[in-house]
Design an enzyme around this catalytic site. Structure first.
Site, PDB file in Angstrom:
ATOM      1  CG  ASP A 149     -48.524   8.421 -51.822  1.00 23.36           C
ATOM      2  OD1 ASP A 149     -49.162   8.310 -52.979  1.00 23.36           O
ATOM      3  OD2 ASP A 149     -47.480   9.201 -51.794  1.00 23.36           O
ATOM      4  CB  ILE A 150     -45.102   6.333 -47.485  1.00 28.96           C
ATOM      5  CG1 ILE A 150     -45.737   6.219 -46.197  1.00 28.96           C
ATOM      6  CG2 ILE A 150     -43.420   6.101 -47.146  1.00 28.96           C
ATOM      7  CD1 ILE A 150     -45.882   5.151 -45.297  1.00 28.96           C
ATOM      8  CG  ASN A 177     -43.110  -3.251 -48.652  1.00 29.51           C
ATOM      9  OD1 ASN A 177     -42.946  -3.097 -47.470  1.00 29.51           O
ATOM     10  ND2 ASN A 177     -44.048  -2.814 -48.982  1.00 29.51           N
ATOM     11  CD  GLU A 187     -47.948   3.158 -50.960  1.00 33.39           C
ATOM     12  OE1 GLU A 187     -47.438   3.393 -52.030  1.00 33.39           O
ATOM     13  OE2 GLU A 187     -48.547   1.728 -50.662  1.00 33.39           O
TER      14      GLU A 187
END
Length: 217
Positions: free
Chosen positions: A67-68, A75, A110
């Site tokens: 995942d990021i 965001n 993500e």
């Protein structure tokens, strides 16, 4: 037709037209609309098929989950449109780093997963590191004149060979390695070596039940 679905070129109402339409809709239902990667449902089906194949063939197979890192900051700082751009950019890197036979999926916001069949340990480590480095080096435009960089944490586990296991247990092992990568500072790759892939009590039970079934064939 919905965006992303090619318009059939055969005459409307013909059998080739209807078949092309069905094929396009099937493909659409298996794809993540934001990235074009396989969606969660396609990933789960592929994972179940692969762990069954490994149990029968003994060939090595690797599951990567990633995942990021710190995605919420993107965001919060740049907005959800920029976040979507980062998700698409990382998806593009994943597609560039794998073989045609590998399955790349977006499994959550993500979060991504990659199923690599017939994957030797050294090759799996090389693929995971290549993904990590390329994401880290990729400038991602989030606004006019504004570019940011992103990193990913990657965990991986090899399916137990010649052992009747489950997709859930395989994914759980890969997730444990992902948590290790995050706990050690993120932007890291942590893979479970095949040598320490211990057979769990649940897998021993599944193997015993399978053996009992075969005795009565």
């Amino acid at each position: 037709m919905q965006a992303g679905v090619a318009e059939p070129t055969a005459p409307v109402g013909s059998v080739p037209y209807l078949q092309a339409l069905v094929d396009a809709l099937v493909d659409l239902s298996s794809r993540d609309p934001l990235t074009g990667l396989a969606n969660r449902r396609s990933f789960e089906l592929a994972l179940a098929r692969e762990i069954d194949r490994v149990a029968r063939s003994g060939e090595p197979a690797l599951l990567l989950v990633l995942d990021i890192d710190h995605f919420k900051r993107v965001n919060d700082t740049w907005g959800h449109g920029a976040g979507d751009g980062v998700i698409r950019a990382v998806a593009g890197v994943l597609n560039e780093c794998v073989r045609p036979m590998d399955l790349v999926a977006r499994t959550g916001g993500e979060e991504y997963a990659i199923v690599l069949p017939n994957c030797a340990p050294a090759f799996g480590e090389a693929v995971a590191e290549r993904i990590r480095r390329r994401v880290e080096a990729l400038p991602i435009q989030v606004a006019p004149g504004e570019r940011i960089s992103a990193t990913v944490s990657i965990g991986g586990a090899f399916a137990p060979q010649w052992v009747r296991s489950s997709a859930h247990l395989w994914l759980e092992r890969a997730d444990q390695q992902l948590y290790r990568a995050k706990g050690r500072g993120r932007n890291l790759v942590c893979l479970e070596p095949t040598a320490v892939s211990l057979v769990s009590s649940e897998e021993r039970r599944m193997l015993f039940e399978t053996s009992q079934f075969l005795d009565f064939e």
